[in-house]
Enzyme design. Structure first.
Site, PDB file in Angstrom:
ATOM      1  N   THR A   1       0.778  -0.977   0.152  1.00 21.76           N
ATOM      2  CA  THR A   1      -0.309  -0.006  -0.093  1.00 21.76           C
ATOM      3  C   THR A   1       0.816   1.066   0.034  1.00 21.76           C
ATOM      4  OG1 THR A   1      -0.011  -0.243   2.143  1.00 21.76           O
ATOM      5  CG2 THR A   1      -2.090  -1.075   1.379  1.00 21.76           C
TER       6      THR A   1
ATOM      7  N   THR B   1       2.594  -5.530 -10.527  1.00 23.90           N
ATOM      8  CA  THR B   1       0.698  -5.805 -10.152  1.00 23.90           C
ATOM      9  C   THR B   1       0.594  -4.731 -11.915  1.00 23.90           C
ATOM     10  OG1 THR B   1       1.459  -4.391  -8.139  1.00 23.90           O
ATOM     11  CG2 THR B   1      -1.049  -3.328  -9.116  1.00 23.90           C
TER      12      THR B   1
ATOM     13  N   HIS C   1      -7.665  -5.406  -6.492  1.00 29.11           N
ATOM     14  CA  HIS C   1      -6.595  -3.637  -5.387  1.00 29.11           C
ATOM     15  C   HIS C   1      -7.409  -4.052  -4.802  1.00 29.11           C
ATOM     16  CE1 HIS C   1      -3.707  -1.089  -7.338  1.00 29.11           C
ATOM     17  NE2 HIS C   1      -3.902  -0.388  -6.624  1.00 29.11           N
TER      18      HIS C   1
ATOM     19  N   TYR D   1       5.236  -1.295 -10.357  1.00 27.39           N
ATOM     20  CA  TYR D   1       4.595  -0.140 -11.692  1.00 27.39           C
ATOM     21  C   TYR D   1       5.679  -0.208 -12.607  1.00 27.39           C
ATOM     22  CZ  TYR D   1      -0.003   0.274  -8.240  1.00 27.39           C
ATOM     23  OH  TYR D   1      -0.443   0.550  -7.854  1.00 27.39           O
TER      24      TYR D   1
ATOM     25  N   LYS E   1       0.231  -9.720  -9.388  1.00 24.99           N
ATOM     26  CA  LYS E   1      -0.139  -9.392  -8.451  1.00 24.99           C
ATOM     27  C   LYS E   1      -1.977  -8.257  -9.445  1.00 24.99           C
ATOM     28  CE  LYS E   1      -1.410  -6.265  -4.711  1.00 24.99           C
ATOM     29  NZ  LYS E   1      -2.220  -4.772  -5.486  1.00 24.99           N
TER      30      LYS E   1
ATOM     31  N   ARG F   1      -5.526  -2.585   4.100  1.00 19.15           N
ATOM     32  CA  ARG F   1      -5.830  -1.337   5.196  1.00 19.15           C
ATOM     33  C   ARG F   1      -5.749  -1.456   6.507  1.00 19.15           C
ATOM     34  NH1 ARG F   1      -8.893  -1.539   0.965  1.00 19.15           N
ATOM     35  NH2 ARG F   1      -9.858  -0.187  -1.026  1.00 19.15           N
TER      36      ARG F   1
END
Ligand SMILES: Cc1cc2nc3c(=O)[nH]c(=O)nc-3n(C[C@H](O)[C@H](O)[C@H](O)COP(=O)(O)O)c2cc1C
Ligand SMILES: CC(C)CC(=O)C(=O)O
Length: 350
Positions: A79, A157, A244, A131, A220, A299
């Site tokens: 994150t 990702t 995501h 990324y 991912k 989270r």
């Protein structure tokens, strides 16, 4: 104030401390947030069907993955922007992961440079999340930096050729990090490059990354079983079933609902991980029973960090560990490796 006793209570505690726009950035999803809600709701529609009279003393929680082992089947999902949650940012998260002996996937969009994160948490087991940047030479530099810093896997990702629309951020006008914070991995000489997405990203990029690095490459953001098959053919070392956290394409299915199909397509060839909506030990057991080798939480760790820094992140991870141990005992399972689809029943929504 009494200490939070659940991930939900950690969220409430973090919410009280965070700038409301930053809370929304962390909490929100894309579009109307259908998928964001679905991830958690899908776990609620699965019931556990325990077995009895199979008592054991100490359940086995450890897992071994291509990028190393973890003391429990819960990893830290990548994150961004942890310094919005705590001044120590990703350093604190990495120390929490080290203290709990689990793997932290470090976001490329971290607010502490990856080398500084590694130095701040010497025992941390880090996987670097990438990324792919349109500038492939810079992408390669990032991979080399991750290798040199001791990262043990590369998490690519693949669900973000463009950024999903986050309406909360639009409403709040949250588009940039506050002064003094930036994506530290994007420093390049005197400037900080903007983090870019690659609309033309393709399987060819993944193939090139696998050739480029000796690290295991984990994809991912896979949701379609045919993509899982293509990834296997290319030689990936693992897959993360992820939407995501509901932040990219809204209205895609909850991850735990597509997990069985992906697990069937992969048929044990490489570990399949899942993230999205995992909030308790029982959620973890359900995902493992349906074919995940481990889960990752996004989270929940941010809420721990926002509530109480490194200590809060440790407490969230230890809370999940304790909940897994309890759920295993109450399900009559001696190990996280003993779980199968027979443990789970689909129940109609209340
Ligand atoms: C605030 C936030 C930032 C994120 N940043 C990244 C990121 O930089 N790279 C990435 O691959 N995924 C990112 N994700 C997605 C997570 O890795 C993960 O897929 C998701 O959070 C899992 O859902 P959960 O939050 O319900 O556990 C982010 C998610 C959140 C909530
Ligand atoms: C910097 C962002 C693109 C990080 C991210 O993936 C997210 O916010 O979901």
């Amino acid at each position: 104030m009494r200490a939070p006793v659940s991930v939900r209570e950690f969220e409430a505690a973090a919410r009280e401390r965070l700038d409301p726009a930053h809370y929304d950035y962390f909490a929100g999803g894309a579009g109307e947030e259908v998928t964001l809600r679905a991830n958690e709701a899908a776990f609620g529609r699965l019931a556990l069907l325990p077995r009895v009279l199979r008592g054991t003393d100490k359940p086995e929680l450890g897992v071994t993955l291509p990028g190393g082992s973890a003391s429990m089947p819960v990893l830290v999902a990548p994150t961004a922007f942890h310094r919005l949650a705590d001044p120590e940012g990703e350093r604190a998260t990495a120390r929490a992961a080290a203290a709990t002996e689990t793997i932290m996937m470090l976001s490329m969009a971290s607010t502490v440079a990856l080398e500084d994160v590694a130095a701040a948490a010497p025992g941390a087991r880090l996987w670097f999340q990438l990324y792919v940047q349109p500038d492939l030479a810079f992408t390669k530099t990032l991979v080399r930096r991750a290798e040199a810093a001791g990262c043990r896997a590369l998490v690519v990702t693949v669900d973000s050729p463009v950024l999903g629309s986050r309406l909360r951020d639009e409403r709040n006008g949250f588009h940039d990090l506050p002064d003094g914070l930036c994506c530290e991995n994007m420093r390049d000489g005197d400037r900080v490059r903007p983090l870019e997405f690659s609309p033309t990203i393709s399987w060819e990029h993944v193939g090139r990354l696998i050739e480029l690095t000796s690290l295991p490459v984990v994809l991912k953001g896979v949701l379609h079983p045919e993509d899982a098959g293509t990834a296997l053919d290319l030689g990936v070392s693992g897959l993360i079933v992820s939407n995501h956290g509901g932040r990219q394409l809204d209205t895609v299915p909850a991850t735990v609902d597509v997990l069985p199909e992906i697990a069937a397509a992969v048929a044990g060839a490489v570990p399949v991980l899942l993230d999205g909506g995992v909030r308790s030990g029982t959620d973890v057991l359900k995902a493992l029973a349906l074919g995940a080798a481990a889960v990752a939480v996004g989270r929940p760790v941010v809420w721990g960090l926002g509530a109480d820094g490194e200590r809060g992140a440790v407490r969230v991870l230890e809370l999940l560990r304790a909940q897994i141990e309890e759920a295993l005992a109450l399900c009559g399972a001696a190990s996280v490796h003993d779980l199968g689809p027979g443990l789970v029943r689909r129940v109609p929504p209340c």
